[in-house]
Structure formats: C-alpha cells, structure tokens
Write a protein that holds these residues in place. Structure first.
Motif, PDB file in Angstrom:
ATOM      1  N   THR A  88       1.218  -1.272  -0.078  1.00  0.00           N
ATOM      2  CA  THR A  88       0.186  -0.005  -0.051  1.00  0.00           C
ATOM      3  C   THR A  88       0.974   1.285  -0.093  1.00  0.00           C
ATOM      4  N   ILE A  89       0.489   2.318  -0.646  1.00  0.00           N
ATOM      5  CA  ILE A  89       1.266   3.556  -0.650  1.00  0.00           C
ATOM      6  C   ILE A  89       0.475   4.496  -0.008  1.00  0.00           C
ATOM      7  N   ASP A  90       1.274   5.306   0.936  1.00  0.00           N
ATOM      8  CA  ASP A  90       0.692   6.336   1.449  1.00  0.00           C
ATOM      9  C   ASP A  90       1.278   7.782   1.018  1.00  0.00           C
ATOM     10  N   LEU A  91       0.627   8.927   1.026  1.00  0.00           N
ATOM     11  CA  LEU A  91       1.552   9.996   1.044  1.00  0.00           C
ATOM     12  C   LEU A  91       1.436  10.318   2.626  1.00  0.00           C
ATOM     13  N   ARG A 150      12.289   9.522  -3.398  1.00  0.00           N
ATOM     14  CA  ARG A 150      12.355  10.823  -3.331  1.00  0.00           C
ATOM     15  C   ARG A 150      11.859  11.415  -2.106  1.00  0.00           C
ATOM     16  N   GLY A 151      11.080  10.217  -1.345  1.00  0.00           N
ATOM     17  CA  GLY A 151      10.583  10.821  -0.059  1.00  0.00           C
ATOM     18  C   GLY A 151       9.325  11.254  -0.269  1.00  0.00           C
ATOM     19  N   LEU A 152       8.490  11.223  -1.387  1.00  0.00           N
ATOM     20  CA  LEU A 152       7.328  11.481  -1.498  1.00  0.00           C
ATOM     21  C   LEU A 152       6.178  10.407  -1.261  1.00  0.00           C
ATOM     22  N   VAL A 153       6.513   9.319  -0.894  1.00  0.00           N
ATOM     23  CA  VAL A 153       5.524   8.494  -0.466  1.00  0.00           C
ATOM     24  C   VAL A 153       6.020   7.383   0.285  1.00  0.00           C
ATOM     25  N   GLU A 154       5.232   6.756   0.941  1.00  0.00           N
ATOM     26  CA  GLU A 154       5.669   5.526   2.015  1.00  0.00           C
ATOM     27  C   GLU A 154       4.988   4.412   1.736  1.00  0.00           C
ATOM     28  N   VAL A 155       5.928   3.347   1.485  1.00  0.00           N
ATOM     29  CA  VAL A 155       5.514   2.200   0.941  1.00  0.00           C
ATOM     30  C   VAL A 155       5.301   1.000   2.181  1.00  0.00           C
ATOM     31  N   ASP A 156       4.293   0.603   2.261  1.00  0.00           N
ATOM     32  CA  ASP A 156       3.979  -0.408   3.228  1.00  0.00           C
ATOM     33  C   ASP A 156       3.580  -1.873   2.644  1.00  0.00           C
ATOM     34  N   ASP A 157       4.303  -2.758   3.562  1.00  0.00           N
ATOM     35  CA  ASP A 157       3.870  -4.089   3.254  1.00  0.00           C
ATOM     36  C   ASP A 157       3.298  -4.866   4.323  1.00  0.00           C
ATOM     37  N   SER A 158       3.044  -4.280   5.340  1.00  0.00           N
ATOM     38  CA  SER A 158       2.530  -4.772   6.449  1.00  0.00           C
ATOM     39  C   SER A 158       1.340  -5.436   6.487  1.00  0.00           C
ATOM     40  N   LYS A 159       0.497  -4.966   5.483  1.00  0.00           N
ATOM     41  CA  LYS A 159      -0.824  -5.649   5.345  1.00  0.00           C
ATOM     42  C   LYS A 159      -1.111  -6.675   4.399  1.00  0.00           C
ATOM     43  N   LEU A 160      -0.447  -7.689   4.464  1.00  0.00           N
ATOM     44  CA  LEU A 160      -0.113  -8.670   3.564  1.00  0.00           C
ATOM     45  C   LEU A 160      -1.482  -9.555   4.026  1.00  0.00           C
ATOM     46  N   ASP A 161      -2.271 -10.133   2.832  1.00  0.00           N
ATOM     47  CA  ASP A 161      -3.276 -10.996   3.567  1.00  0.00           C
ATOM     48  C   ASP A 161      -2.601 -12.350   4.179  1.00  0.00           C
ATOM     49  N   THR A 174      -0.522  11.260 -16.914  1.00  0.00           N
ATOM     50  CA  THR A 174      -0.291   9.966 -16.438  1.00  0.00           C
ATOM     51  C   THR A 174       0.037   9.505 -15.147  1.00  0.00           C
ATOM     52  N   GLY A 175       1.206  10.077 -14.553  1.00  0.00           N
ATOM     53  CA  GLY A 175       1.555  10.172 -13.359  1.00  0.00           C
ATOM     54  C   GLY A 175       0.800  10.732 -12.315  1.00  0.00           C
ATOM     55  N   GLY A 176      -0.126  11.904 -12.532  1.00  0.00           N
ATOM     56  CA  GLY A 176      -0.920  12.342 -11.896  1.00  0.00           C
ATOM     57  C   GLY A 176      -2.054  11.355 -11.682  1.00  0.00           C
ATOM     58  N   ARG A 177      -2.506  10.705 -12.658  1.00  0.00           N
ATOM     59  CA  ARG A 177      -3.600   9.799 -12.603  1.00  0.00           C
ATOM     60  C   ARG A 177      -3.296   8.703 -11.643  1.00  0.00           C
ATOM     61  N   MET A 178      -1.952   8.030 -11.973  1.00  0.00           N
ATOM     62  CA  MET A 178      -1.566   7.130 -11.074  1.00  0.00           C
ATOM     63  C   MET A 178      -1.645   7.499  -9.668  1.00  0.00           C
ATOM     64  N   LEU A 179      -1.352   8.513  -9.371  1.00  0.00           N
ATOM     65  CA  LEU A 179      -1.094   9.018  -7.834  1.00  0.00           C
ATOM     66  C   LEU A 179      -2.842   9.191  -7.188  1.00  0.00           C
ATOM     67  N   GLU A 180      -3.446   9.722  -8.230  1.00  0.00           N
ATOM     68  CA  GLU A 180      -4.872   9.720  -7.858  1.00  0.00           C
ATOM     69  C   GLU A 180      -5.588   8.348  -7.388  1.00  0.00           C
ATOM     70  N   VAL A 181      -5.321   7.301  -8.190  1.00  0.00           N
ATOM     71  CA  VAL A 181      -5.825   6.051  -8.103  1.00  0.00           C
ATOM     72  C   VAL A 181      -5.397   5.418  -6.979  1.00  0.00           C
ATOM     73  N   LEU A 182      -3.907   5.615  -6.548  1.00  0.00           N
ATOM     74  CA  LEU A 182      -3.133   4.786  -5.670  1.00  0.00           C
ATOM     75  C   LEU A 182      -3.839   5.486  -4.196  1.00  0.00           C
ATOM     76  N   GLU A 183      -3.899   6.611  -4.316  1.00  0.00           N
ATOM     77  CA  GLU A 183      -4.621   7.178  -2.929  1.00  0.00           C
ATOM     78  C   GLU A 183      -5.750   6.442  -2.551  1.00  0.00           C
ATOM     79  N   GLN A 184      -6.701   6.204  -3.618  1.00  0.00           N
ATOM     80  CA  GLN A 184      -7.976   5.615  -3.345  1.00  0.00           C
ATOM     81  C   GLN A 184      -8.174   4.255  -3.324  1.00  0.00           C
ATOM     82  N   ALA A 185      -7.146   3.651  -3.952  1.00  0.00           N
ATOM     83  CA  ALA A 185      -7.029   1.982  -3.895  1.00  0.00           C
ATOM     84  C   ALA A 185      -6.354   1.323  -2.956  1.00  0.00           C
ATOM     85  N   GLY A 186      -6.553   0.116  -2.526  1.00  0.00           N
ATOM     86  CA  GLY A 186      -5.910  -0.368  -1.328  1.00  0.00           C
ATOM     87  C   GLY A 186      -4.576  -0.855  -1.366  1.00  0.00           C
TER      88      GLY A 186
END
Lengths: 106, 339
Positions: free
Chosen positions: A17-20, A95-106, A49-61
């Motif tokens: 999951t990606i968090d800002l 670049r320190g713009l997002v945080e990657v989280d792998d702790s929510k594995l199924d 395209t990158g802007g749209r990726m960012l929008e979807v990432l914020e909404q998606a799980g």
C-alpha cells in the motif's frame, strides 16, 4: 535533486500500500501534477499519467488494485501497468514523496 | 508597553493631519488606519470582510525596545555592497520585523492582522512607499492572499496581469494601457485568492512609479492620467484612478526582454508551474499553510487563466506593446465560467 536526497526504499509489490506522508502535498495543474515536499521545500512534477496514477493509488487499497483499475482506464495489459506502477512508486519513494507499506499482507 | 504615536509627541506631523483616518482595501485585505495611507485610495471595504489588517504608527525606539533581548531568525537581508541596509526578522511570538535604512521599521503580527509603522526620525516619507510596496504585501500573504510580482489593469470586467522582473516593463505597459482606456488594478504586486472556487485578483496600490524615460516617451499624455505626487531622480510617482473591484483574470503575460528582435506573444499551453511558482512576490513566508496556499493558487491560475510569454523586441516601445497586447486580448476566445 541531489543523490543524497534520494533514498533506497523497500521493494514495491502488488500487495504494497502507498501512503502520502503528511509533509507531502500535491495539486493538479493544467498539464502536470506538482508534488511539494514541505520538509525539504522541493517541488516535483509528474506528467498527467503519473498524476492519474497518484490519484488512483490514494483511493485504491494496494498497488495491484490500483494497477487493475488503471489497466481498465487506459486499456493496457494489466501486467505492464503493474510494472509501470511499481516503478513509479519506487521512484516516488526514493524521493521521499510516498511511503511503501507491506505490513498489510493477506 | 506600547505608546501610540498619535497620543504623545504633540509636535509630530501625521500623514493627513491629526485625526485623519483611513478605511479601504488593498491586496485582498480590508485596511484601517489612524492616518492617511499615501498611495491607497479610501474606498468601501471588500464584501465579506474576512481578511483585515489594522495599521498603527509607532516610534523606532519603541519597536527596538520590544525586540531587545529576543533572538529572531533573520529571514532576509538587503545589502548595498558590503553594508547591510536592512533585514526581515521573524520571532515566533512577535511576528515579523522589517528594518530598512532610510525607510524606518515595521512590524507585522504573525497573523498579519496588525501592522505597525515606525517612520525614520528624519521626517522622510519614504516609509510610505515601503509600507505599500513591501509591508502590506507581507501582511497579505500572512492573511492568506497569494502575491505575484506583477502589475495589472482592468479592461471591462476582467483583469489582465503582467509578470516580470524589475525593469521588464510592467509599469510602462500598465500606464500605456491606462492611457488607452484601461484602469489600473495594481503596480508591481498583485494579490490573488480563491472566492467560491474562482480565482480573483485584488487591487493594490493606486500609485505607479513611472520612469522618466517612459514619461518622456509618452509626451504630455501621462500628466492627464493622474496626480503627480513625487518627482524623484529616477521616476515620478503618479496616483491613478484605481479600479477597486476584485476581478477574474482574463490573461496572464510573462514579460521578458533580450530574447528576440521582434515582439512575440506566444501562448504557454497548459501553463508552466515553474514560471508560476517563481512569479511570487514573497519568498520569505515558508510555513506549511502559505506554501500550500501558493501551490493551490498557482494550480488555479494554471487551470483558469490563459497564459502567454511576451517577448519584448529591442525597439518596441511600451505604447506599441500595449497596442499589440490589446489586439492579442481581442483575439482570445471567451472562457465560459469565469466571472
């Protein structure tokens, strides 16, 4: 951006999951999305395209779920979109713009 | 301990005389003062009245005493060669203090609601130029208004703004447009803020500093535009009839010189975030709220206002430039939803 401002982050997986972080804000301009790191005062631009990726990432799980949605929107193969999205997230994380989280594995 | 300049010092001459007061607005803020503010016309306050600031006169000694013992952060410094001519300091409790040699001292509260002016003891009135040219724009930023290094005029119900460095020709262009039927909105500093989802530009000072060379080029026409207040060695200050209305922007032009032989006006498709962000008049206030507001304002400019690069040819007079710009504006398609 100097090499010292980039950091190697965790791998970006489809289950990630990606968090800002709170110190990163972004706004959509006419032809690009601008991200501002309030801690460093640096601005970063991504294309539409990158802007749209960012929008979807914020909404998606997860990255995988975001890739599936984007593949449908852009009518592109899901595997390719997922790879592109993982690479995009890894670049933002360096670049320190997002945080990657792998702790929510199924 | 604050002693108002209006209460003591029986011999002190106040701008506009003792008992004068000022009520008006500039840079998106309603302004009240116990003295006439040279360069700002009295007018009805902005509707809504959400942003306001009050001005007081003070002595340099009082300001110095209040800041004695504090450890402010020096945000900016101005130099003349190796000599420090002034600076901008920030104290978390007291706010901002601006000192400029020959112009006095000013304090602005951290929220921008209170501005105190300490004129220089030599009786010079140069402090009034600093107040409207530097201090009030700082207060406006603290009150949530974004400020561009731009001049602007109104044509009908829309504003037209020109961004550029000093000597780019903003003032000359604005004055020549006023001579051709436009009204002055502001010179050098343009306030912008969102109102009901739409970007509005706000009037600033109603006075321009017109360089002597441009005044000569205009012939006698410039004298009929307004009241001449000061004849300086480099420019004359002329008070023009300011358009007091907040307005939507019809277009934003980025002025540049020395790039081409002939004057060119080229659209900037999609806008340029770097140009917009670099066009700010204030790089000193860098807290979270301000930076986000600046980003949002520039994003709104990008989405709502057509932008152009205006490369001024070497031999193009400000008069000819204003004619060319008016033709360019005539050719702009109407934009739905603005206004």
């Amino acid at each position: 951006m100097t090499s010292s401002d980039r950091r190697e982050g965790p791998p970006v997986l489809p289950t990630s999951t990606i968090d800002l972080p709170e110190h990163v804000v972004h706004r959509k301009f006419a032809a690009e999305t601008v991200l501002l790191n309030l801690e460093t005062g640096q601005y970063h631009g991504v294309n539409p395209t990158g802007g749209r990726m960012l929008e979807v990432l914020e909404q998606a799980g997860t990255v995988g779920e975001a890739a599936a949605q984007l593949a449908g929107e852009y009518d592109q193969p899901a595997e390719q979109v997922e790879r592109d999205l993982q690479e995009f997230c890894a670049d933002l994380a360096e670049r320190g713009l997002v945080e990657v989280d792998d702790s929510k594995l199924d | 301990m604050t002693r108002s300049l209006t209460e003591a010092s029986p011999g002190t001459e106040l701008p506009g005389g003792r008992g004068a007061s000022f009520s008006g607005h500039a840079f998106g803020m309603n302004i009240r003062a116990g003295f006439q503010v040279a360069g700002l016309p009295s007018c009805e306050p902005l509707e809504g009245g959400g942003r306001h600031t009050s001005l007081q006169l003070e002595t340099e000694a009082i300001v110095e005493a209040e800041w004695e013992g504090r450890s402010p952060e020096r945000i900016r410094e101005w130099h003349d060669g190796s000599k420090v001519e002034g600076g901008l300091d920030l104290d978390p409790e007291l706010g901002y203090r601006m000192t400029v040699e020959g112009y006095g001292a000013f304090t602005v509260s951290a929220d921008g609601c209170n501005v105190r002016c300490a004129p220089p003891s030599d009786g010079s009135r140069a402090w009034e130029e600093c107040l409207i040219g530097q201090v009030l724009p700082l207060a406006a930023v603290l009150r949530g208004v974004e400020v561009l290094h731009a001049s602007a005029v109104s044509l009908g119900d829309r504003g037209v703004a020109f961004v550029g460095a000093s000597t780019a020709g903003k003032t000359s262009l604005a004055v020549n447009l006023v001579a051709r039927g436009a009204r002055l909105v502001t010179d050098d500093v343009l306030g912008l803020a969102m109102e009901d989802g739409r970007l509005r530009c706000f009037p600033g000072a109603g006075v321009v500093s017109l360089r002597h060379a441009e005044a000569t080029a205009m012939g006698e026409r410039w004298r009929s535009l307004g009241e001449v207040s000061v004849h300086g060695p480099e420019a004359v200050r002329v008070a023009l009839d300011r358009d007091d209305r907040p307005l939507p922007l019809a277009a934003l032009y980025f002025l540049e010189r020395g790039v081409s032989d002939a004057t060119r006006i080229e659209p900037i498709e999609g806008g340029d975030p770097c140009l917009l962000l670099a066009s700010s008049f204030n790089f000193s206030v860098r807290d979270r709220g301000r930076l986000i507001n600046q980003l949002e304002t520039c994003a709104a400019l990008s989405a709502q206002v057509p932008q152009f690069r205006l490369s001024i040819g070497a031999d193009t007079s400000a008069g000819a430039l204003s004619e060319q710009l008016l033709r360019n504006l005539d050719e702009l398609p109407p934009r739905g939803g603005q206004g």
